[in-house]
Design a protein around this motif. Structure first.
Motif: not given
Length: 87
Positions: A53-57
């Protein structure tokens, strides 16, 4: 995503309580250890989803923003997290 992960964490919380109860009841060590491994695996799955989630957002947002300062900040945070990770 947030609610899904919160639900998983609540299940893990229940698992941890169950392990504590097993220990209080002097259950067989291998049974307790098996449950501890299950808890650790469940936490790892939550951690993996949070990282994705951190990577994608957050990371992707910094890249799209075009701000070199924001990109360095987000990359630095991720590097620090990985440095602190148990080996």
């Amino acid at each position: 995503m947030k609610q899904k992960l919160l639900n998983r964490m609540k299940r893990i919380e229940g698992q941890v309580r169950g392990v504590a109860a097993m220990m209080e009841q002097d259950r067989y060590c291998i049974d307790v250890l098996t449950q501890l491994r299950a808890v650790r695996a469940a936490l790892t799955r939550v951690e993996t989803e949070m990282l994705k989630n951190h990577m994608h957002h957050c990371i992707e947002g910094a890249i799209v923003s075009g701000s070199a300062r924001e990109q360095r900040k987000k990359a630095g945070e991720l590097i620090e997290l990985l440095i602190r990770a148990p080996r």
